[in-house]
Design a protein around this motif. Structure first.
Motif, PDB file in Angstrom:
ATOM      1  N   LEU A 137       1.213  -1.358   0.073  1.00  0.00           N
ATOM      2  CA  LEU A 137       0.053   0.646  -0.101  1.00  0.00           C
ATOM      3  C   LEU A 137       1.419   1.044  -0.139  1.00  0.00           C
ATOM      4  N   VAL A 138       0.444   2.192  -0.661  1.00  0.00           N
ATOM      5  CA  VAL A 138       0.944   3.607  -0.493  1.00  0.00           C
ATOM      6  C   VAL A 138       0.065   4.588  -0.252  1.00  0.00           C
ATOM      7  N   ASP A 139       0.798   5.443   0.675  1.00  0.00           N
ATOM      8  CA  ASP A 139      -0.148   7.144   0.994  1.00  0.00           C
ATOM      9  C   ASP A 139       0.449   7.766   0.545  1.00  0.00           C
ATOM     10  N   ARG A 140      -0.412   8.317  -0.427  1.00  0.00           N
ATOM     11  CA  ARG A 140       0.549  10.195  -0.639  1.00  0.00           C
ATOM     12  C   ARG A 140      -0.616  11.038  -0.351  1.00  0.00           C
ATOM     13  N   GLY A 141      -1.359  10.765   1.010  1.00  0.00           N
ATOM     14  CA  GLY A 141      -2.406  11.716   1.191  1.00  0.00           C
ATOM     15  C   GLY A 141      -3.448  11.653   0.975  1.00  0.00           C
ATOM     16  N   GLU A 142      -3.825  10.919   0.341  1.00  0.00           N
ATOM     17  CA  GLU A 142      -5.255  10.427  -0.279  1.00  0.00           C
ATOM     18  C   GLU A 142      -5.851   9.254   0.309  1.00  0.00           C
ATOM     19  N   GLY A 143      -4.724   8.693   1.201  1.00  0.00           N
ATOM     20  CA  GLY A 143      -5.725   6.953   1.841  1.00  0.00           C
ATOM     21  C   GLY A 143      -4.519   5.907   0.843  1.00  0.00           C
ATOM     22  N   PRO A 144      -4.359   4.923   1.147  1.00  0.00           N
ATOM     23  CA  PRO A 144      -4.289   3.701   0.851  1.00  0.00           C
ATOM     24  C   PRO A 144      -3.917   3.299  -0.093  1.00  0.00           C
ATOM     25  N   ALA A 145      -3.672   3.076  -1.417  1.00  0.00           N
ATOM     26  CA  ALA A 145      -3.698   2.603  -2.137  1.00  0.00           C
ATOM     27  C   ALA A 145      -2.820   1.317  -2.916  1.00  0.00           C
ATOM     28  N   LEU A 146      -3.278   0.336  -3.373  1.00  0.00           N
ATOM     29  CA  LEU A 146      -2.992  -0.218  -4.585  1.00  0.00           C
ATOM     30  C   LEU A 146      -2.032  -0.467  -4.685  1.00  0.00           C
ATOM     31  N   HIS A 147      -0.268  -0.552  -4.676  1.00  0.00           N
ATOM     32  CA  HIS A 147       0.312  -1.253  -5.924  1.00  0.00           C
ATOM     33  C   HIS A 147       1.328  -2.072  -5.229  1.00  0.00           C
ATOM     34  N   TYR A 148       1.920  -2.616  -6.948  1.00  0.00           N
ATOM     35  CA  TYR A 148       2.466  -3.764  -7.272  1.00  0.00           C
ATOM     36  C   TYR A 148       4.097  -3.174  -7.646  1.00  0.00           C
TER      37      TYR A 148
END
Length: 203
Positions: A137-148
């Motif tokens: 998961l990557v959180d860039r200030g807009e909530g965690p987003a799934l990354h590969y």
């Protein structure tokens, strides 16, 4: 002159990364086969009265199988891990053994990490084939987003680039890891004439 030295250094390091694992693998295979031949030398003559061709290879295969059985046993795994920790204190052994083991383990079906699936990444307007190595998961200030994290070989299999991308840019072709390896080793000629692709449901 600086540009030339940089070019030579990069090409030399690339040659080292290609040559060392190849030489280590070939030497290890030859040594194990010779060991199996020495171990079974004269065994066929003593047991059935004639030479049995291929007995050394068979003995080597049995030896590797026994090691695999021990390695998957709880007690055996602990003993092997302890022996490995002791050997990793040897500088030269650690330098060669660690990357070779990591590379081989990446393709192991029982490994917790490694190249588990083939993926297609929408990268710069075209599709790139690679191995899925990590989901996070990557959180860039807009909530965690799934990354590969996707490993894309660029030279043989053990040199390449790592692409980190959002999950929505990744799709999954109907290819096994073994088929993917064949595709890279044949320069793309191992691809099927028709390739089915699907997307994973997002969490």
């Amino acid at each position: 002159m600086g540009g030339l030295m940089g070019w030579l250094r990069r090409r030399f390091l690339a040659g080292v990364f290609v040559t060392v694992p190849l030489v280590v693998s070939v030497v290890a295979i030859v040594w194990v086969l010779q060991w199996g031949d020495r171990l079974t030398s004269g065994l066929g003559e003593r047991v059935i009265g004639r030479h049995l061709p291929g007995l050394g290879i068979f003995a080597t295969a049995v030896f590797v199988l026994v090691i695999g059985i021990v390695a998957t046993n709880v007690i055996g795994r602990r003993l092997l891990q302890r022996a490995e920790r002791i050997l990793l204190h040897i500088p030269l052994f650690r330098t060669v053994y660690a990357p070779v083991k990591q590379l081989i383990s990446a393709f192991s079906p029982d490994a917790d990490t490694g190249f588990k699936r083939m993926v297609l990444v929408d990268h710069g307007g075209h599709l790139v084939l690679g191995f899925l190595t990590k989901e996070f998961l990557v959180d860039r200030g807009e909530g965690p987003a799934l990354h590969y994290a996707v490993y894309v070989p660029t030279n043989h299999l053990y040199l390449g680039d790592v692409i980190v991308c959002p999950a929505e840019r990744v799709s999954f072709p109907a290819l096994t890891v073994e088929e993917g390896i064949r595709v890279f080793l044949t320069g793309g000629m191992g691809l099927r004439d028709r390739l089915s692709v699907h997307e994973e449901p997002r969490p």
